[in-house]
Every structure is written in structure tokens, then in C-alpha cells.
Design a protein around this motif. Sequence first.
Motif, mmCIF file in Angstrom:
data_model
loop_
_atom_site.group_PDB
_atom_site.id
_atom_site.type_symbol
_atom_site.label_atom_id
_atom_site.label_comp_id
_atom_site.label_asym_id
_atom_site.label_seq_id
_atom_site.Cartn_x
_atom_site.Cartn_y
_atom_site.Cartn_z
ATOM 1 N N SER A 74 -0.081 21.088 16.141
ATOM 2 C CA SER A 74 1.277 20.821 15.672
ATOM 3 C C SER A 74 1.248 20.636 14.149
ATOM 4 N N ARG A 75 2.401 20.662 13.529
ATOM 5 C CA ARG A 75 2.484 20.430 12.080
ATOM 6 C C ARG A 75 1.858 19.068 11.737
ATOM 7 N N GLN A 76 2.174 18.053 12.507
ATOM 8 C CA GLN A 76 1.643 16.711 12.255
ATOM 9 C C GLN A 76 0.110 16.704 12.334
ATOM 10 N N GLN A 77 -0.446 17.389 13.308
ATOM 11 C CA GLN A 77 -1.896 17.467 13.444
ATOM 12 C C GLN A 77 -2.516 18.232 12.269
ATOM 13 N N LYS A 78 -1.851 19.288 11.810
ATOM 14 C CA LYS A 78 -2.347 20.047 10.658
ATOM 15 C C LYS A 78 -2.359 19.166 9.413
ATOM 16 N N GLU A 79 -1.294 18.393 9.219
ATOM 17 C CA GLU A 79 -1.245 17.489 8.065
ATOM 18 C C GLU A 79 -2.349 16.446 8.154
ATOM 19 N N ARG A 80 -2.567 15.913 9.341
ATOM 20 C CA ARG A 80 -3.628 14.918 9.539
ATOM 21 C C ARG A 80 -4.997 15.535 9.234
ATOM 22 N N PHE A 81 -5.208 16.776 9.678
ATOM 23 C CA PHE A 81 -6.458 17.478 9.385
ATOM 24 C C PHE A 81 -6.658 17.584 7.878
ATOM 25 N N LEU A 82 -5.621 18.038 7.164
ATOM 26 C CA LEU A 82 -5.738 18.192 5.710
ATOM 27 C C LEU A 82 -6.032 16.854 5.035
ATOM 28 N N GLN A 83 -5.420 15.779 5.526
ATOM 29 C CA GLN A 83 -5.689 14.461 4.958
ATOM 30 C C GLN A 83 -7.130 14.031 5.197
ATOM 31 N N THR A 84 -7.675 14.355 6.362
ATOM 32 C CA THR A 84 -9.076 13.986 6.626
ATOM 33 C C THR A 84 -10.030 14.790 5.738
ATOM 34 N N GLN A 85 -9.534 15.903 5.182
ATOM 35 C CA GLN A 85 -10.349 16.713 4.267
ATOM 36 C C GLN A 85 -10.158 16.275 2.816
ATOM 37 N N GLY A 86 -9.408 15.190 2.611
ATOM 38 C CA GLY A 86 -9.233 14.639 1.276
ATOM 39 C C GLY A 86 -7.995 15.101 0.531
#
Length: 97
Positions: A74-86
Motif C-alpha cells: 500500500s502507499r502507507q507501506q511504501k512510505e514506511r519502507f522509504l523511511q526505514t531506508q533513511g
Amino acid sequence: MEANKLFYFYVLLCDDGSFYGGFTTDVSKRFQTHRSGKGAKYTKVHRPVSVLYSEAFTEKRAALQAEYRFKHQSRQQKERFLQTQGLKPRQWRLSSN
């Protein structure tokens, strides 16, 4: 197969604020292909403005799996992924100028 060849999973920010995840052996070249309208169907309509993220893999299969996982979130999961990548949300928010 070439020795030491790398395969990349990458995420683009598109002009409508959406994300596009892809796979390539040359992120810069692939980004320019997308920008010229010759990349994927999605990026012909949602033109990419920047490369947000890329990750190198020594195995093609691993890069393709990363792309698949990203595209099926989902969009929310994609944003969370990007945040975990810094990455910070301001890096994917388009200015309204």
C-alpha cells in the motif's frame, strides 16, 4: 554472465507524487529512459522527477523480488519502507510552486 555485475531495485518519485518501483542494471540510464517517455507504461503517464532510492544486489532474482515486494504494498507501506531506508517525507512531497 559478467563477473561482479550488479542489479538494482529503484524507486522513482513521479510528478503526481506517486512512486514507481523498478529493476535495472543501470539506474541513471533507466531513469533517463523513463524521463523520455520510453520506460514503462506507468511512467509515460506519471512522469518521474527524481530517483528516491536504489539498492544494489549481486543476484538478479533478489533485485526482482525487492521490486515485486515494493509494488505490492500500500502507499502507507511504501512510505514506511522509504523511511526505514533513511528518507524523510519531505523528500517525496512535491512543492506546490
